[in-house]
Enzyme design. Structure first.
Site, PDB file in Angstrom:
ATOM      1  N   ILE A  19      -3.630   9.918  -6.891  1.00 16.45           N
ATOM      2  CA  ILE A  19      -2.638  10.519  -5.996  1.00 16.45           C
ATOM      3  C   ILE A  19      -1.273  10.430  -6.688  1.00 16.45           C
ATOM      4  O   ILE A  19      -0.880   9.361  -7.166  1.00 16.45           O
ATOM      5  CB  ILE A  19      -2.603   9.797  -4.636  1.00 16.45           C
ATOM      6  CG1 ILE A  19      -3.996   9.810  -3.992  1.00 16.45           C
ATOM      7  CG2 ILE A  19      -1.570  10.443  -3.724  1.00 16.45           C
ATOM      8  CD1 ILE A  19      -4.527  11.196  -3.688  1.00 16.45           C
ATOM      9  N   HIS A  65      -3.677   4.268  -1.925  1.00 15.90           N
ATOM     10  CA  HIS A  65      -4.563   3.393  -1.145  1.00 15.90           C
ATOM     11  C   HIS A  65      -5.026   4.098   0.126  1.00 15.90           C
ATOM     12  O   HIS A  65      -6.187   3.999   0.523  1.00 15.90           O
ATOM     13  CB  HIS A  65      -3.844   2.098  -0.766  1.00 15.90           C
ATOM     14  CG  HIS A  65      -3.366   1.281  -1.924  1.00 15.90           C
ATOM     15  ND1 HIS A  65      -2.048   1.232  -2.287  1.00 15.90           N
ATOM     16  CD2 HIS A  65      -4.033   0.476  -2.787  1.00 15.90           C
ATOM     17  CE1 HIS A  65      -1.910   0.420  -3.322  1.00 15.90           C
ATOM     18  NE2 HIS A  65      -3.093  -0.044  -3.657  1.00 15.90           N
ATOM     19  N   LEU A  98       0.804  -1.216   0.000  1.00 21.88           N
ATOM     20  CA  LEU A  98       0.000   0.000   0.000  1.00 21.88           C
ATOM     21  C   LEU A  98       0.841   1.272   0.000  1.00 21.88           C
ATOM     22  O   LEU A  98       1.923   1.315   0.573  1.00 21.88           O
ATOM     23  CB  LEU A  98      -0.933  -0.003   1.213  1.00 21.88           C
ATOM     24  CG  LEU A  98      -1.835  -1.240   1.359  1.00 21.88           C
ATOM     25  CD1 LEU A  98      -2.776  -1.071   2.534  1.00 21.88           C
ATOM     26  CD2 LEU A  98      -2.619  -1.506   0.084  1.00 21.88           C
TER      27      LEU A  98
END
Length: 282
Positions: free
Chosen positions: A177, A37, A33
């Site tokens: 992101i 996430h 992650l």
């Protein structure tokens, strides 16, 4: 934070929450992650009373020559990140728990949608995605599920599946992101060496170029795609899989830029396949 390895553990806990009248959000992941996430978990925590995240590298969405065995894994790190973000339960099943001996049922969209973009070179990928996500939805029975816009085709396909099968789950798409230099965050970025990491910036540079052309009034999708492709082609370490403009709902090709057009790409940097995209909202 609860760590559950069996389907029954998850069902028992979620049903207990539901008896209390609590809403449940689900964030499906394949682990390793990163902040992308984390943003999904944070959004689930904002919108739901309880958040479940799955950490499962799903073998059915990998083709025979893809990176299933080498896909990065770090469950201890994943749990630490999830706990700091407010996740309540991590579902970390074995392959045998999800696909027991004799497993033979798959969920597949029978349209052109999964055959476009990534589906052209990964023909079984979205059957595996739909199957595992459908299983997770049946196991967790969430009120909402959270997915990143970076996997825009996956997001559209899951929305189609949820609608077609009357699943009654709200699908929430969350923004891409990026690293400070623009590269979209991805678990596969860890494959890149120093030179490749620098070269990978051509993806986000192409996205920003496309966005600028559209903002300046360009409505010919083929010209936008050509400009983006030409920029990527200047990078010696880059090999284009596709750069395409498609309808954001159907994933079918478009030539004019109107509202809800997706311009997406997959590019190999060395041996690593990376994706990026942007959506046009007029």
């Amino acid at each position: 934070m609860i760590i559950a390895e069996t389907i029954q553990e998850v069902r028992d806990q979620v049903r207990a929450w539901k008896r209390e009248g609590l809403s449940v959000g689900l964030v499906p992941t394949m682990g390793y992650l990163h902040e992308g996430h984390a943003s999904l978990v944070e959004e689930s925590v904002r919108q739901c009373d309880r958040t479940v995240s799955s950490v499962f590298v799903n073998p059915t969405q990998f083709g025979p020559n893809e990176d299933l065995e080498t896909y990065p894994r770090d469950f201890e790190h994943d749990c630490a990140l999830l706990e700091t973000k407010g996740c309540d339960l991590v579902f970390h099943p074995s392959v045998e728990e999800m696909y027991p001996d004799g497993f033979a049922t798959y969920v597949e969209i029978q349209s052109e949608m999964p055959k476009q973009l990534c589906g052209k070179t990964r023909p079984i990928h979205f059957r595996g995605v739909c199957t595992v996500v459908s299983k997770l939805f049946h196991i967790v029975e969430p009120d909402k599920a959270f997915f990143g816009q970076k996997d825009a085709q996956q997001l559209a396909i899951i929305r189609r599946m949820v609608t077609d099968l009357s699943m009654g789950i709200t699908i929430v798409g969350c923004p891409i992101i990026r690293e400070s230099d623009g590269l979209a965050k991805s678990s596969r970025n860890t494959y890149l060496n120093e030179a490749e990491r620098k070269a990978a910036l051509v993806l986000s540079q192409a996205v920003f170029l496309g966005q600028r052309l559209v903002a300046e009034g360009e409505r010919d999708a083929d010209r936008v795609v050509a400009a983006m492709s030409a920029h990527i082609a200047k990078e010696p370490l880059a090999r284009i899989d596709y750069v395409s403009a498609v309808d954001g709902m159907t994933m079918l090709p478009v030539h004019e830029i109107e509202n809800d057009v997706l311009i997406a790409m997959a590019v190999y940097i060395g041996k690593t396949r990376l994706i990026d995209n942007f959506s046009v909202k007029l």
